[in-house]
Design an enzyme around this catalytic site. Sequence first.
Site, PDB file in Angstrom:
ATOM      1  N   SER A 161      77.449  30.160  49.649  1.00 21.60           N
ATOM      2  CA  SER A 161      76.818  30.025  48.339  1.00 21.60           C
ATOM      3  C   SER A 161      76.924  31.342  47.565  1.00 21.60           C
ATOM      4  O   SER A 161      78.031  31.792  47.284  1.00 21.60           O
ATOM      5  CB  SER A 161      75.367  29.553  48.531  1.00 21.60           C
ATOM      6  OG  SER A 161      74.841  29.078  47.321  1.00 21.60           O
TER       7      SER A 161
ATOM      8  N   ASP B 110      76.465  17.963  48.503  1.00 17.69           N
ATOM      9  CA  ASP B 110      75.784  19.203  48.116  1.00 17.69           C
ATOM     10  C   ASP B 110      75.295  19.080  46.673  1.00 17.69           C
ATOM     11  O   ASP B 110      76.101  19.004  45.744  1.00 17.69           O
ATOM     12  CB  ASP B 110      76.793  20.351  48.263  1.00 17.69           C
ATOM     13  CG  ASP B 110      76.211  21.721  47.962  1.00 17.69           C
ATOM     14  OD1 ASP B 110      75.286  21.814  47.131  1.00 17.69           O
ATOM     15  OD2 ASP B 110      76.720  22.693  48.548  1.00 17.69           O
TER      16      ASP B 110
ATOM     17  N   HIS C 286      74.122  21.372  51.348  1.00 19.04           N
ATOM     18  CA  HIS C 286      74.242  22.824  51.151  1.00 19.04           C
ATOM     19  C   HIS C 286      73.565  23.601  52.278  1.00 19.04           C
ATOM     20  O   HIS C 286      73.497  24.827  52.229  1.00 19.04           O
ATOM     21  CB  HIS C 286      73.570  23.170  49.811  1.00 19.04           C
ATOM     22  CG  HIS C 286      73.991  24.482  49.214  1.00 19.04           C
ATOM     23  ND1 HIS C 286      75.235  24.694  48.663  1.00 19.04           N
ATOM     24  CD2 HIS C 286      73.334  25.662  49.064  1.00 19.04           C
ATOM     25  CE1 HIS C 286      75.327  25.932  48.196  1.00 19.04           C
ATOM     26  NE2 HIS C 286      74.183  26.551  48.443  1.00 19.04           N
TER      27      HIS C 286
END
EC number: 3.1.2.12
Lengths: 287, 287
Positions: free
Chosen positions: A152, A229, A265
Amino acid sequence: MSFETTATIASFGGKLLKLKHQSSSTGTDMALNLYLPPQALKSGGKVPVLFYLSGLTCTGDNCSEKGFFQHGASQKGLAVVYPDTSPRGLKIEGEDDAYDFGSGAGFYVDATKEPWNKGYNMYSYITKELPEALFAHFKELDGSRVSITGHSMGGHGALTLFLKNPGMYKSVSAFAPIANPINAPWGQKAFKGYFGEDQQQRWKEHDATELVKQWKGPLEVLIDVGTGDNFYKQKQLLPENFIDAAKQAGNDKGINLRLQPDYDHSYYFMATFADDHVAWAAKHLGV
Amino acid sequence: MSFETTATIASFGGKLLKLKHQSSSTGTDMALNLYLPPQALKSGGKVPVLFYLSGLTCTGDNCSEKGFFQHGASQKGLAVVYPDTSPRGLKIEGEDDAYDFGSGAGFYVDATKEPWNKGYNMYSYITKELPEALFAHFKELDGSRVSITGHSMGGHGALTLFLKNPGMYKSVSAFAPIANPINAPWGQKAFKGYFGEDQQQRWKEHDATELVKQWKGPLEVLIDVGTGDNFYKQKQLLPENFIDAAKQAGNDKGINLRLQPDYDHSYYFMATFADDHVAWAAKHLGV
């Protein structure tokens, strides 16, 4: 700069060291974790190193506990460095107000805007101060063989640090990276805060999609993104923009973007593909 | 009794389901996690089941995130059930006062002493209600092939449930189990609370070291304990007492107690050896 070892934890045949040291980049103490695989614990052992950069809100602990990197690193003989994501405790007003700016959200840049330029220098910390300190202190680490990965915000960090420093890292990979921050809400908020709204050139210097346009020579990148995600769906990640930019620059052939069906995620996603990213690094590090 | 699925998370090629259901054993809603490996997701797939019992303070989430059973379970084709460790929210006075009694500390017994006998019936819940409900609801689970494992208090649970119910579980293993609770502070506190101080016979009925003396026929058990485990050093676990009792009963030949150098009581320890325990179960489940 010396390290204090606050805990030593057996993990997959190696040792996870919880470390603390004074950082001149940030002006604070910085905590991190260092995984030494079994191969590093043998007399004279010298192992290559994978830097793992964490995402928003995380410290180095989250991935050490939930990311499953030690599993593959133990088999391949890689050390893994899990740094923190920002300075802590600078007492800048508003520092702890948001999950996506300030504490836990350093974005791997050197801030130029007050008051954040006081210590939000995660770019210098990760690319210079931390590796120099680690390689001076831990003789079992081979500072000439280093790779980088991240998740991320840390995937943004991995891609940008790799692209801004040709030769520094033998390979790069990323999980659900913020691949085009200047066009995503998270990145825009961070860059506005750390650089100022009018510093568009500086924004571009920390955007993987902009940087890949300038890349010379071959480029190999492994990127995993889950199709479940929510941040991908909300266009915070924009990996396709990165691919398109690389394509336009004629540099996309070695980029392996894998859209993983249904994955989210979370660290469940990371753990599933951690072995692949360790193997990717190991291949490029010659182990 | 039907289940509500509160989340579905992709993990190692399978799905981790976060479930909730009403339990008549506890008189509360109970949360749990169920990992379905990829083999269970195929049409007509039917997979054996490993129950994993958690330790003090935990819910089913801790091991789902940090234990990495999904890694091996995905390869072997095992479902994994991660139940909670106690009822939650019965509003019994003192229920949340201690980490080692009440909430998060059900000890896998049916309490007989007031007020805990109101709903602290984790023995019935784990051995009867939960498997019956799961096997009725999830046709991809093979209720005729079930094994059990657990950590710490859950290791106590795994050993005692296995020994009290010959034939119910195809195999048992444990991480750092409380193997002789009637002689350890944690167990004494719990059994005093749930049964009363004068119920020594009942205490013994939930003590693996006492139970193994009565075991008939062959016995195979895999137990891992870390030598750096502070609770082992503090004599909360006492695995040697279990071995000695089995030896006296002539039943120790198939018990594999592995003292793992330097490992502690944490999920780092569990994650390291999770694959071995999944393989142990898989072997006995015929996969």
